[in-house]
Write a protein that holds these residues in place. Structure first.
Motif, PDB file in Angstrom:
ATOM      1  N   ALA A 119       0.840  -1.200   0.000  1.00 33.16           N
ATOM      2  CA  ALA A 119       0.000   0.000   0.000  1.00 33.16           C
ATOM      3  C   ALA A 119       0.876   1.251   0.000  1.00 33.16           C
ATOM      4  CB  ALA A 119      -0.908  -0.006   1.221  1.00 33.16           C
ATOM      5  N   LEU A 120       0.330   2.329  -0.549  1.00 32.48           N
ATOM      6  CA  LEU A 120       1.030   3.609  -0.598  1.00 32.48           C
ATOM      7  C   LEU A 120       0.099   4.679  -0.055  1.00 32.48           C
ATOM      8  CD1 LEU A 120       3.359   5.497  -1.556  1.00 32.48           C
ATOM      9  CD2 LEU A 120       2.184   5.596  -3.770  1.00 32.48           C
ATOM     10  N   GLN A 121       0.594   5.465   0.904  1.00 33.30           N
ATOM     11  CA  GLN A 121      -0.174   6.578   1.445  1.00 33.30           C
ATOM     12  C   GLN A 121       0.734   7.798   1.486  1.00 33.30           C
ATOM     13  OE1 GLN A 121      -1.446   6.975   5.726  1.00 33.30           O
ATOM     14  NE2 GLN A 121      -3.440   6.414   4.869  1.00 33.30           N
ATOM     15  N   MET A 122       0.254   8.930   0.926  1.00 29.83           N
ATOM     16  CA  MET A 122       1.044  10.162   0.869  1.00 29.83           C
ATOM     17  C   MET A 122       0.292  11.302   1.537  1.00 29.83           C
ATOM     18  SD  MET A 122       2.485  10.010  -3.032  1.00 29.83           S
ATOM     19  CE  MET A 122       3.497  11.460  -2.840  1.00 29.83           C
ATOM     20  N   ARG A 145      -1.824   1.653 -10.775  1.00 35.09           N
ATOM     21  CA  ARG A 145      -1.808   0.759 -11.946  1.00 35.09           C
ATOM     22  C   ARG A 145      -1.364  -0.650 -11.575  1.00 35.09           C
ATOM     23  NH1 ARG A 145       0.307   5.554 -15.311  1.00 35.09           N
ATOM     24  NH2 ARG A 145      -1.597   6.206 -16.358  1.00 35.09           N
ATOM     25  N   ALA A 146      -0.516  -0.751 -10.562  1.00 27.78           N
ATOM     26  CA  ALA A 146      -0.053  -2.072 -10.112  1.00 27.78           C
ATOM     27  C   ALA A 146      -1.123  -2.792  -9.306  1.00 27.78           C
ATOM     28  CB  ALA A 146       1.217  -1.923  -9.272  1.00 27.78           C
ATOM     29  N   GLY A 147      -2.162  -2.068  -8.899  1.00 31.36           N
ATOM     30  CA  GLY A 147      -3.219  -2.662  -8.101  1.00 31.36           C
ATOM     31  C   GLY A 147      -3.044  -2.475  -6.609  1.00 31.36           C
ATOM     32  N   ALA A 148      -2.068  -1.661  -6.206  1.00 35.27           N
ATOM     33  CA  ALA A 148      -1.823  -1.415  -4.780  1.00 35.27           C
ATOM     34  C   ALA A 148      -2.880  -0.475  -4.209  1.00 35.27           C
ATOM     35  CB  ALA A 148      -0.442  -0.798  -4.585  1.00 35.27           C
ATOM     36  N   ARG A 149      -3.175  -0.637  -2.944  1.00 35.63           N
ATOM     37  CA  ARG A 149      -4.031   0.326  -2.244  1.00 35.63           C
ATOM     38  C   ARG A 149      -3.272   1.649  -2.239  1.00 35.63           C
ATOM     39  NH1 ARG A 149      -7.631  -0.078   2.910  1.00 35.63           N
ATOM     40  NH2 ARG A 149      -7.663   2.107   3.570  1.00 35.63           N
ATOM     41  N   THR A 150      -3.908   2.708  -2.722  1.00 36.18           N
ATOM     42  CA  THR A 150      -3.241   3.990  -2.900  1.00 36.18           C
ATOM     43  C   THR A 150      -4.097   5.103  -2.308  1.00 36.18           C
ATOM     44  OG1 THR A 150      -2.316   3.135  -4.960  1.00 36.18           O
ATOM     45  CG2 THR A 150      -2.162   5.489  -4.622  1.00 36.18           C
ATOM     46  N   GLU A 151      -3.497   5.889  -1.420  1.00 32.16           N
ATOM     47  CA  GLU A 151      -4.200   6.998  -0.787  1.00 32.16           C
ATOM     48  C   GLU A 151      -3.326   8.243  -0.865  1.00 32.16           C
ATOM     49  OE1 GLU A 151      -5.143   5.812   3.198  1.00 32.16           O
ATOM     50  OE2 GLU A 151      -6.217   4.020   2.538  1.00 32.16           O
ATOM     51  N   HIS A 152      -3.949   9.365  -1.183  1.00 29.72           N
ATOM     52  CA  HIS A 152      -3.233  10.624  -1.385  1.00 29.72           C
ATOM     53  C   HIS A 152      -4.002  11.720  -0.664  1.00 29.72           C
ATOM     54  CE1 HIS A 152      -2.057  13.979  -4.428  1.00 29.72           C
ATOM     55  NE2 HIS A 152      -1.172  13.915  -3.460  1.00 29.72           N
ATOM     56  N   TYR A 153      -3.345  12.398   0.264  1.00 26.36           N
ATOM     57  CA  TYR A 153      -4.017  13.430   1.051  1.00 26.36           C
ATOM     58  C   TYR A 153      -3.258  14.753   0.972  1.00 26.36           C
ATOM     59  CZ  TYR A 153      -6.456   9.430   3.002  1.00 26.36           C
ATOM     60  OH  TYR A 153      -7.194   8.289   3.153  1.00 26.36           O
ATOM     61  N   LEU A 154      -3.992  15.792   0.613  1.00 26.05           N
ATOM     62  CA  LEU A 154      -3.456  17.149   0.584  1.00 26.05           C
ATOM     63  C   LEU A 154      -4.055  17.928   1.746  1.00 26.05           C
ATOM     64  CD1 LEU A 154      -3.737  17.976  -3.218  1.00 26.05           C
ATOM     65  CD2 LEU A 154      -1.663  17.516  -1.916  1.00 26.05           C
ATOM     66  N   TYR A 155      -3.239  18.800   2.327  1.00 21.97           N
ATOM     67  CA  TYR A 155      -3.646  19.597   3.477  1.00 21.97           C
ATOM     68  C   TYR A 155      -3.498  21.070   3.125  1.00 21.97           C
ATOM     69  CZ  TYR A 155      -3.305  15.074   5.669  1.00 21.97           C
ATOM     70  OH  TYR A 155      -3.476  13.737   5.973  1.00 21.97           O
ATOM     71  N   VAL A 182      -3.379   7.933   8.922  1.00 21.49           N
ATOM     72  CA  VAL A 182      -2.286   6.962   9.034  1.00 21.49           C
ATOM     73  C   VAL A 182      -2.725   5.785   9.901  1.00 21.49           C
ATOM     74  CG1 VAL A 182       0.027   6.582  10.023  1.00 21.49           C
ATOM     75  CG2 VAL A 182      -0.413   8.613   8.612  1.00 21.49           C
ATOM     76  N   LEU A 183      -3.308   6.076  11.051  1.00 21.36           N
ATOM     77  CA  LEU A 183      -3.738   5.002  11.948  1.00 21.36           C
ATOM     78  C   LEU A 183      -4.860   4.177  11.321  1.00 21.36           C
ATOM     79  CD1 LEU A 183      -3.537   6.901  15.356  1.00 21.36           C
ATOM     80  CD2 LEU A 183      -1.913   5.223  14.433  1.00 21.36           C
ATOM     81  N   GLY A 184      -5.693   4.806  10.500  1.00 19.17           N
ATOM     82  CA  GLY A 184      -6.716   4.062   9.782  1.00 19.17           C
ATOM     83  C   GLY A 184      -6.115   3.036   8.832  1.00 19.17           C
ATOM     84  N   LEU A 185      -5.073   3.429   8.097  1.00 17.16           N
ATOM     85  CA  LEU A 185      -4.400   2.481   7.204  1.00 17.16           C
ATOM     86  C   LEU A 185      -3.767   1.350   8.014  1.00 17.16           C
ATOM     87  CD1 LEU A 185      -3.296   1.492   4.475  1.00 17.16           C
ATOM     88  CD2 LEU A 185      -1.354   3.050   4.813  1.00 17.16           C
ATOM     89  N   LEU A 186      -3.113   1.698   9.123  1.00 21.64           N
ATOM     90  CA  LEU A 186      -2.470   0.668   9.939  1.00 21.64           C
ATOM     91  C   LEU A 186      -3.507  -0.310  10.498  1.00 21.64           C
ATOM     92  CD1 LEU A 186       0.172   2.879  11.759  1.00 21.64           C
ATOM     93  CD2 LEU A 186       0.567   1.294   9.862  1.00 21.64           C
ATOM     94  N   THR A 187      -4.665   0.193  10.896  1.00 19.69           N
ATOM     95  CA  THR A 187      -5.741  -0.680  11.365  1.00 19.69           C
ATOM     96  C   THR A 187      -6.180  -1.617  10.251  1.00 19.69           C
ATOM     97  OG1 THR A 187      -6.495   0.907  13.001  1.00 19.69           O
ATOM     98  CG2 THR A 187      -8.095  -0.746  12.288  1.00 19.69           C
ATOM     99  N   HIS A 188      -6.338  -1.082   9.055  1.00 16.93           N
ATOM    100  CA  HIS A 188      -6.715  -1.918   7.903  1.00 16.93           C
ATOM    101  C   HIS A 188      -5.674  -3.016   7.671  1.00 16.93           C
ATOM    102  CE1 HIS A 188      -7.994  -3.116   3.900  1.00 16.93           C
ATOM    103  NE2 HIS A 188      -6.739  -2.956   3.527  1.00 16.93           N
ATOM    104  N   LEU A 189      -4.399  -2.661   7.734  1.00 18.45           N
ATOM    105  CA  LEU A 189      -3.344  -3.653   7.517  1.00 18.45           C
ATOM    106  C   LEU A 189      -3.382  -4.733   8.591  1.00 18.45           C
ATOM    107  CD1 LEU A 189      -0.351  -1.331   6.569  1.00 18.45           C
ATOM    108  CD2 LEU A 189      -1.679  -2.770   5.008  1.00 18.45           C
ATOM    109  N   ASP A 190      -3.604  -4.312   9.835  1.00 18.07           N
ATOM    110  CA  ASP A 190      -3.643  -5.272  10.936  1.00 18.07           C
ATOM    111  C   ASP A 190      -4.828  -6.227  10.813  1.00 18.07           C
ATOM    112  OD1 ASP A 190      -1.354  -4.172  12.021  1.00 18.07           O
ATOM    113  OD2 ASP A 190      -2.428  -2.898  13.446  1.00 18.07           O
ATOM    114  N   GLU A 191      -5.913  -5.755  10.214  1.00 17.08           N
ATOM    115  CA  GLU A 191      -7.120  -6.586  10.091  1.00 17.08           C
ATOM    116  C   GLU A 191      -7.095  -7.470   8.858  1.00 17.08           C
ATOM    117  OE1 GLU A 191     -10.208  -3.671  10.248  1.00 17.08           O
ATOM    118  OE2 GLU A 191     -10.099  -3.504  12.448  1.00 17.08           O
ATOM    119  N   SER A 192      -6.195  -7.199   7.927  1.00 15.12           N
ATOM    120  CA  SER A 192      -6.194  -7.994   6.681  1.00 15.12           C
ATOM    121  C   SER A 192      -5.153  -9.118   6.717  1.00 15.12           C
ATOM    122  CB  SER A 192      -5.939  -7.093   5.479  1.00 15.12           C
ATOM    123  OG  SER A 192      -4.720  -6.408   5.585  1.00 15.12           O
TER     124      SER A 192
END
Length: 192
Positions: A119-122, A145-155, A182-192
């Motif tokens: 996964a990629l998160q920016m 394009r590779a099929g990875a979970r991808t998240e992009h956040y602008l502030y 960030v913690l949401g992604l980590l929770t998702h990873l821990d649950e999968s």
């Protein structure tokens, strides 16, 4: 819970990195903070970049590789600014890495190969002067394009290190929102 490799910015392994790493520890994660500057810290990003250039980026990458060599996977690679380059590199090349979390930086000059299972998160400010126009999009598109979970956040704003509570760049509202994501992604990873 995740084991997170948390890479420092160009100013080195300073109090801000420790404070940010503690946010992850407080959420129950194991955090390793490799010091690829060999104990050096700097007062400004410009001084840290000068050190990076003096030592050479390749030497810093070698130091990172040595510091994480004995760590069993799976892991999450996360980094702040320059540390994002280290996290991004591990995400692309190290099969132990389940996610790369890029804080205050990230991108590529052209499309790259990205593993579909990383996964990629920016996260960065929309007017951050350290972000090169178009580079985040190349990386994000490559991962998607590779099929990875991808998240992009602008502030909002132009603050570079908005999540570092020890700097004048700190923006609490943006930092709080970033940590929730960030913690949401980590929770998702821990649950999968």
């Amino acid at each position: 819970m995740s084991h997170i490799l948390f890479f420092h910015s160009a100013v080195g392994l300073d109090d801000g990195v420790h404070a940010m790493a503690q946010t992850l520890r407080d959420a129950g994660h194991t955090v390793t903070t490799p010091d690829y500057y060999d104990g050096r810290t700097f007062e400004s990003a410009e001084q840290g970049i000068a050190y990076r250039d003096e030592v050479g980026f390749r030497t810093l990458v070698d130091r990172v590789n040595e510091s994480v060599d004995g760590i069993d996977g799976p892991v999450v690679a996360a980094g702040i600014s320059l540390g994002s380059a280290m996290a991004q590199r591990l995400g692309k090349k190290d099969p132990r890495v389940r996610a790369a979390i890029l804080l205050h930086a990230g991108g590529e000059a052209k499309p790259v190969e990205w593993p579909p299972d990383c996964a990629l998160q920016m996260h960065y400010s929309v007017d951050d002067p350290w972000i090169d126009e178009g580079m985040p999009e190349h990386l994000l598109r490559s991962a998607a394009r590779a099929g990875a979970r991808t998240e992009h956040y602008l502030y909002p704003g132009a603050s570079h290190l908005f999540a570092d509570p020890t700097t004048s760049d700190y923006v609490k509202e943006s930092a709080d929102l970033m940590w929730d994501r960030v913690l949401g992604l980590l929770t998702h990873l821990d649950e999968s």
